[in-house]
Design a protein around this motif. Sequence first.
Motif, PDB file in Angstrom:
ATOM      1  N   LEU A 124      49.199  -2.723  13.776  1.00  0.00           N
ATOM      2  CA  LEU A 124      49.028  -1.611  12.833  1.00  0.00           C
ATOM      3  C   LEU A 124      48.200  -2.061  11.635  1.00  0.00           C
ATOM      4  O   LEU A 124      47.340  -1.326  11.137  1.00  0.00           O
ATOM      5  N   VAL A 127      44.358  -1.955  11.937  1.00  0.00           N
ATOM      6  CA  VAL A 127      43.603  -0.699  11.853  1.00  0.00           C
ATOM      7  C   VAL A 127      43.105  -0.559  10.406  1.00  0.00           C
ATOM      8  O   VAL A 127      43.905  -0.631   9.477  1.00  0.00           O
ATOM      9  N   GLN A 131      40.837   4.515   7.697  1.00  0.00           N
ATOM     10  CA  GLN A 131      41.084   5.518   8.739  1.00  0.00           C
ATOM     11  C   GLN A 131      42.251   6.423   8.382  1.00  0.00           C
ATOM     12  O   GLN A 131      42.261   7.600   8.736  1.00  0.00           O
ATOM     13  N   PHE A 132      43.272   5.827   7.719  1.00  0.00           N
ATOM     14  CA  PHE A 132      44.413   6.641   7.298  1.00  0.00           C
ATOM     15  C   PHE A 132      43.940   7.686   6.299  1.00  0.00           C
ATOM     16  O   PHE A 132      44.280   8.867   6.401  1.00  0.00           O
ATOM     17  N   ARG A 142      50.962  13.061   8.832  1.00  0.00           N
ATOM     18  CA  ARG A 142      51.177  11.639   9.063  1.00  0.00           C
ATOM     19  C   ARG A 142      51.467  11.362  10.544  1.00  0.00           C
ATOM     20  O   ARG A 142      50.968  10.389  11.109  1.00  0.00           O
ATOM     21  N   VAL A 145      48.237  11.592  12.435  1.00  0.00           N
ATOM     22  CA  VAL A 145      47.399  10.421  12.180  1.00  0.00           C
ATOM     23  C   VAL A 145      47.837   9.288  13.097  1.00  0.00           C
ATOM     24  O   VAL A 145      47.018   8.633  13.749  1.00  0.00           O
ATOM     25  N   LEU A 146      49.152   9.079  13.172  1.00  0.00           N
ATOM     26  CA  LEU A 146      49.683   8.002  13.997  1.00  0.00           C
ATOM     27  C   LEU A 146      49.342   8.206  15.464  1.00  0.00           C
ATOM     28  O   LEU A 146      48.812   7.330  16.127  1.00  0.00           O
ATOM     29  N   VAL A 150      45.797   6.236  14.886  1.00  0.00           N
ATOM     30  CA  VAL A 150      46.191   4.846  14.666  1.00  0.00           C
ATOM     31  C   VAL A 150      46.704   4.168  15.937  1.00  0.00           C
ATOM     32  O   VAL A 150      46.203   3.116  16.335  1.00  0.00           O
ATOM     33  N   GLN A 153      44.382   2.991  18.685  1.00  0.00           N
ATOM     34  CA  GLN A 153      43.606   1.799  18.357  1.00  0.00           C
ATOM     35  C   GLN A 153      44.492   0.563  18.297  1.00  0.00           C
ATOM     36  O   GLN A 153      44.079  -0.521  18.680  1.00  0.00           O
ATOM     37  N   ALA A 154      45.711   0.757  17.769  1.00  0.00           N
ATOM     38  CA  ALA A 154      46.582  -0.398  17.555  1.00  0.00           C
ATOM     39  C   ALA A 154      47.117  -0.951  18.880  1.00  0.00           C
ATOM     40  O   ALA A 154      47.226  -2.162  19.044  1.00  0.00           O
TER      41      ALA A 154
END
Lengths: 235, 228
Positions: A124, A127, A131-132, A142, A145-146, A150, A153-154
Motif C-alpha cells: 500500500l 502506491v 493517486q489518493f 474512499r 479509491v481502494l 489502489v 496496483q498494490a
Amino acid sequence: MTFDLSFLGTALWTAAAKIPATLALAAVPLALGTLLGLPLALARFFRVPVLGKVIQGAVTLIKGIPVVLMLFVFYVVSADAFDPLMQSLGLSLTFRDFPKSLIALAALSIYAAAALCEVFRGALAAVPPGQFDAAAAAGLTRAQVLRRIVLPQALPVSLPMVSNITIALLKAAAMGSVVAVVDVMNAAVIAANANYRYLEAYVAAALIYWGLCFALEKAFGAGEKVLTRRVRRAA
Amino acid sequence: MRLDWDTLVYFFPKLLAKLPLTISIVLVATVFGLLLGLALALARLERVPVLRQASGVLVSFLRGTPIIVQMFLVYFGLPLVLQTVGVDIRDWDKIWFVYLTYSLNAAAFFSEILRSSIGAVPKAQWDAAAGCGLTRAQTYRRIVLPQSVAIALPATGMTITGLLQDTSLAFMLGIVDVIGQVKAMGSITGHLLEGYIVAAFFFVVLSLLLERLFHRAEKKVTLRQRTS
C-alpha cells in the motif's frame, strides 16, 4: 547400515499420498491470512487510532514467537479445554477425537495473517500518494479509491512476497508433526517407524517438499507475469 | 486453565540459563553461513564450471525443504556418508549436527542475498576499477563487497531473525535448549503452558533486540556511505 533404495520408493509413495494434507496446511492459512491480513494492513496504513497501534504490537509479538511454540501452546490449551467443554455440551467426545490439524491450521493462519499484514502494508505504501488525492479529486469515495485504484496496483506489487510467504507456510506445515498432524513428513516418518530406515524416509520427504516448493515458485512466477502485463496494459 | 504465577517465576531462571545455547546456534550459523554463502554466491557470479551448478542445486534444495527435514537428513545421513570413508561420528554430540544444519541452511539464504546485493552494484564500477588497474579480487574486496554489505543488511537481519526462530526446532534432535528445557521440566512439574509462555517471552525479546541491532547498523552504514 546401507541406503535402501526400495524403501525410499515405498516412503515416497506413502508420503506423496499426504501431499493434499500438506498443501491444505499451506493453502488454508494463506487464504485466512489474506482475509485477516488485508483489513489489518488497511487499518495500519490509514493509522486508525488505537487499533493501528494494537495491530502493530500484535504483529511484532506474533512474528517474534516461533511457530512451533505457538503450536505447543494451542495444543496444551485445547487439550485442557476440550474435554470439559464437550462434557458441558453433553457430548461423549474426548481430546483423542479432536482433529489435531485444526491446531496447526489455527497457528499457521495467525502466523500468515501477521506476515501478510506487513506485506500488504508495504505494498500500500508503494502506491504513490498522489493517486489518493487524484482519485479523491475525481469524486471517488474512499472505498472506491481502494477498490478501483489502489488495490489493483498494490496487490501485484505484493505478489513476490506472497510467494515467499506461501513457500514458508508450506515448509512450516512440516512442523504440524509436533502436534501429531499426519502430513508429508509425518507420513514418511511413520512408514519408517517399523524398520528404522529414517534416512530414506527423510530423503523421501525432502524430495517431495523440494518438488512442491519448485512448482509453487514457478506458479507464482507465471502469475506475476500475467498480472504485471495486465497492469502495464491498463496503464 | 489457570496460569500459575509461581510456576512462571520458577521457569524463568531455568530457561534463561539455556539462552546461551540458543544464541550459540544463531552465532555459529551466522558466521559459517556467511562464509559459505559468500562462496556459494561467488561460484555462481563468477560462473565457475561445475561448482556453479552444484551451488545452484544446493541452494535450491536448502531453500525448498523444511529445516526439520534437513536436520534429520544431516543427523541420519552424514554418519552414513562418512562411514564409507572410514570416519565414525556416531558418538558425536548432537549439537554439532545442529550447528552444521543451521550453517548450511543459513548459507543458502545468505548466498541469495549476497548474489543480488553484489549484482546491485553498478557495472560501471567494475570497469572503473579495472581501468585503475585493480584485479578482480581487489575490486571485490575494496569496491564491490563494502557497498553490497550495505545493500544486503536489511535482508540479512531478517534471515538472522528467522534463524533465531528456527532454533526452536533443535529440541527435536534431543538438544536441551530453551524449548528442550520446557519439555523436560514440563514432564516433571506437570506445567507446560507456563514454560511455553516464558520461552515465547525470551524469543520475542531476542527478536526485538536483533531488530534494534540491525536498525542501528543500517543507520551507521548508510551514514558512513553518505559521508565518504
